[in-house]
Design a protein around this motif. Structure first.
Motif, PDB file in Angstrom:
ATOM      1  N   HIS A  65      -4.064   0.034 -10.089  1.00 43.44           N
ATOM      2  CA  HIS A  65      -4.194   1.487  -9.859  1.00 43.44           C
ATOM      3  C   HIS A  65      -3.233   2.222 -10.785  1.00 43.44           C
ATOM      4  O   HIS A  65      -2.036   2.298 -10.523  1.00 43.44           O
ATOM      5  N   HIS A  67      -2.964   5.478 -14.110  1.00 47.73           N
ATOM      6  CA  HIS A  67      -3.579   6.607 -14.823  1.00 47.73           C
ATOM      7  C   HIS A  67      -2.985   6.648 -16.229  1.00 47.73           C
ATOM      8  O   HIS A  67      -2.230   7.565 -16.572  1.00 47.73           O
ATOM      9  N   ASP A 440       0.373   3.172  -9.970  1.00 49.38           N
ATOM     10  CA  ASP A 440       0.082   4.604  -9.941  1.00 49.38           C
ATOM     11  C   ASP A 440       0.794   5.347 -11.081  1.00 49.38           C
ATOM     12  O   ASP A 440       0.976   6.563 -11.018  1.00 49.38           O
TER      13      ASP A 440
END
Ligand SMILES: [Zn+2]
Length: 548
Positions: A65, A67, A440
Motif C-alpha cells: 500500500h 502512493h 502508505d
C-alpha cells in the motif's frame, strides 16, 4: 548450466520448514538453486559471485500500500518529509526553496508533522514570515491537511465568511478567521492554485520514487490510488502505462484503480477498460480501491462508539452506505477485481468485512485476494473474520508505536477501553488471518526494515527521525499485538506478493523470480532491526540498486 549470479555466505530467509541455506544461484530472471555452499558446476567464466559475509539475503520487499507518484512529486518539490519536526527547520526549508526557485509562481510542498507546532497546527503567519509574495501550499505528511500562507487564502477566496465545504474543514481562530490550515476537501480551493502538473513531471516523480524504493529494498508495490484526484494529486494511470511501455519500470507494480464514492456502478466500464490497457511488462491493474472512512485524528474514521474527549456523539463518517457498499463489492468481485478497502475505525472495518463477506458469497469461485488496509481499531468480534473469510489484513505496521501524535491526539479520542484493540495485528494473525505489509508512503516513510522493527517490538527504531515521543523507543504500544520477526518479514514479502497476485515473487525458492534484497547485517542478529542497511536490490536477476 552456469549461473549468472551466485549469492553466497548469506543468511538466506526462506519459507518455514525449508532446509537452511547460505547460497542462492540465479539464471536469467529466475532462482535456480538454493542450498549450502557453491556448486562449482554452476560457476562459469561470467558468473558473478557475491559474498554476503553472513548478512541477510531476503526476498525483495513488496509494499502492499503506497502512493509513490505522490511521494515522488513531493520529493521533487518543497520536501519537508525528511526533516526534524521543528517549526524553524520547516520555515528555513521553505525559505531556501523559495530562494532557489524564484520563478515558481506557486510553491507546493509536503511532509510536515503537526507535532512540531503548539496544539498540533501551524499557522499562515509562520509561512508569511518567510514567503508572503506568492502562495505557498504545504500538504501534511498524512495528506489530510494543507498549511498555507495568507496569499494562498486570498487567491483561493477563503475568508471568515467562507463556509466549510462538504468533506472538509477550515481551521479558524476565535474570531472565525482562517488560521492557514485546511483539512481534507477544505484544501481543494488552494490546491487548485497549483499549476496543472505535466505528464513529464509525473513520470519523473514515478522514477524518483522507484529509485528511492529500490534503495530500501522494495522490488514491487501496490499503488493504492491509481486515478485518484484530490489534494493536488492527479490521475497517474497513464504515468504507469507509459513508463512500463518505455521499459522504465523496474519494479513490479499492481495498480488499485480508484473507486469514486460520488459516482455509482456505471464507473465499472471505465475500470475494466483501464485494466485491459495494462499488462505490458511490469504494470497490471487488477485491484480496485474503495475508501470507507477517514482517520481517527480528525474524527473522520467511522467508529462503532462515539469518540471520547470531543463534544457530542460523533462517531465519524462512513463514506459509502452499507447497502451501497454491498452492491459495489459484489459488482467488483463479479468483474474479477480484487478489492482493496481503506478502513481505519472499527465501524468501517465491520462494514468492509460485511461487504466482502457478501461479495465472496456471491462469487465463491473467484480468488479475489480482497484486502482491508490500515485497521487502526478492530472490534474483537471482527478479528477472527479475516482468517475465516480469507480477507487479507494490509497493515502499516510503522504506525503501531507511541509516537507523540498518537499518544496526544489519537489515544485520547479512542479512550482506554478501545486502546487494546489498536492495530491488533498479532490477534488477526493468531486467528488465521494473512498479513500483507505496506508503508502508505508518503504518509509515512517507506523503509520496510523500520516497519518490521515496529511490527515485532511495537516501538520505534532509532534509525527513524519521525520516532518522537516519550516511550516511543521503550514502551511498546500493546506489546501483545507484536508478531515474530519471521512473520513480519513474511508479511512484507510473501504476504504482500500474495496480496498483489504476484505468485512467483515473495519467497526465495527454486523456480521463483529472482527478486532479492541483500543487507549489511544478519537481521536476526541485530538489536535494532531498523539500523540494518540495504546493500543491493535485485529484480528479476537485475541489480536495480547497489549501495555505494
Ligand atoms: Zn494510502
Amino acid at each position: 548450466m552456469f549461473a549468472d549470479r551466485i549469492f553466497t555466505n548469506a543468511a538466506v530467509f526462506q519459507a518455514a520448514g525449508a532446509d537452511p541455506a547460505d547460497t542462492v544461484a540465479v539464471q536469467g530472471d529466475t532462482i535456480v538453486s538454493v542450498g549450502r555452499g557453491i556448486d562449482r558446476d554452476m560457476v562459469g567464466k561470467h558468473t558473478e559471485i557475491t559474498d554476503l559475509g553472513g548478512a541477510s539475503l531476503l526476498p525483495g520487499f513488496v509494499d502492499a500500500h503506497a502512493h509513490p507518484v505522490a511521494a515522488g512529486m513531493a520529493a521533487l518539490r518543497c520536501d519537508l518529509s525528511g526533516l526534524a519536526h521543528d517549526r524553524q527547520t520547516y520555515l528555513t526549508a521553505v525559505a531556501d526553496y523559495a530562494a532557489r526557485n524564484p520563478d515558481e509562481a506557486v510553491i507546493a510542498g509536503a511532509g510536515w508533522y503537526g507535532d512540531a507546532f503548539p496544539d498540533g497546527f501551524p499557522t499562515r503567519h509562520d509561512i508569511d514570515s518567510v514567503v508572503s509574495d506568492r502562495p505557498v501550499i504545504l500538504t501534511s505528511h498524512d495528506y489530510h491537511g494543507a498549511w498555507v500562507n495568507t496569499k494562498a487564502l486570498e487567491l483561493a477566496g477563503i475568508t471568515a465568511a467562507t463556509t466549510d465545504p462538504a468533506g472538509g474543514r477550515i481551521i479558524r481562530d476565535h474570531a472565525g478567521e482562517p488560521t492557514g490550515v485546511l483539512l481534507d476537501r477544505g484544501g481543494d480551493a488552494v490546491n487548485n492554485l497549483i499549476p496543472e502538473v505535466t505528464p513529464a513531471f509525473m513520470r519523473q516523480a514515478l522514477l524518483e520514487a522507484q529509485r528511492r524504493l529500490h534503495s530500501v529494498g522494495v522490488t514491487g508495490w501496490q499503488d493504492a490510488a491509481v486515478g485518484a484526484e484530490f489534494f493536488g494529486l492527479k490521475d497517474n494511470f497513464a504515468t504507469y502505462v507509459e513508463a512500463d511501455e518505455a521499459g522504465e519500470l523496474t519494479a513490479r507494480v499492481v495498480g488499485a484503480l480508484w473507486w469514486e464514492a460520488e459516482h455509482g456502478v456505471e464507473q465499472i466500464d471505465g475500470l475494466r477498460e483501464r485494466r485491459n490497457r495494462t499488462g505490458h511488462a511490469r504494470f497490471t491493474a487488477t485491484m480496485v480501491k474503495v475508501m470507507q472512512d477517514g482517520i481517527c485524528e480528525n474524527c473522520t474514521a467511522a467508529m462503532l462508539a462515539p469518540y471520547r474527549a470531543v463534544a457530542g456523539h460523533d462517531t465519524g463518517q462512513s463514506f459509502i452506505s452499507p447497502e451501497e457498499l454491498h452492491k459495489v463489492t459484489a459488482l467488483l468481485a463479479g468483474e474479477q477485481f480484487g478489492i482493496h478497502m481503506h478502513a481505519v475505525g472499527d465501524r468501517a472495518v465491520r462494514e468492509c468485512l460485511n461487504a466482502l463477506e457478501h461479495a465472496i458469497a456471491e462469487h465463491p469461485q473467484f480468488d479475489g485476494r480482497h484486502q482491508i488496509a490500515h485497521l487502526d481499531v478492530v472490534d474483537p468480534q471482527d478479528i477472527p473474520r479475516f482468517g475465516r473469510l480469507g480477507v487479507i489484513a494490509n497493515i502499516q505496521a510503522l504506525w503501531a508505536r507511541r509516537d507523540k501524535e498518537i499518544v496526544e491526539r489519537k489515544l485520547p479520542l479512542l479512550g482506554p477501553e478501545r486502546e487494546p484493540w489498536h492495530f491488533p495485528f498479532g490477534s488477526i494473525q493468531r486467528h488465521g488471518g494473512t498479513l500483507a505489509m505496506g508503508s502508505d508512503w508518503p504518509v509515512t516513510d517507506p523503509n520496510p526494515l523500520w516497519a518490521i522493527h515496529t511490527a515485532v517490538h511495537r516501538t520505534g527504531t532509532h534509525a527513524d527521525p519521525h520516532a518522537i515521543g516519550d516511550g516511543v523507543f521503550d514502551t511498546p504500544l500493546q506489546a501483545q499485538e507484536g508478531i515474530s520477526l519471521p512473520s513480519a518479514i513474511h508479511a512484507y514479502t510473501a504476504g504482500s506478493a500474495h496480496a498483489n497476485r504476484q505468485d512467483r515473487t515473495g519467497t526465495i525458492a527454486e523456480g521463483m523470480l529472482a527478486d532479492l534484497v541483500a543487507l549489511d547485517q544478519d537481521i536476526f542478529a541485530v538489536n535494532d532491526i531498523g539500523t540494518a542497511q540495504v546493500t543491493q536490490t535485485v529484480v528479476g536477476g537485475e541489480t536495480v540498486y547497489r549501495a555505494s
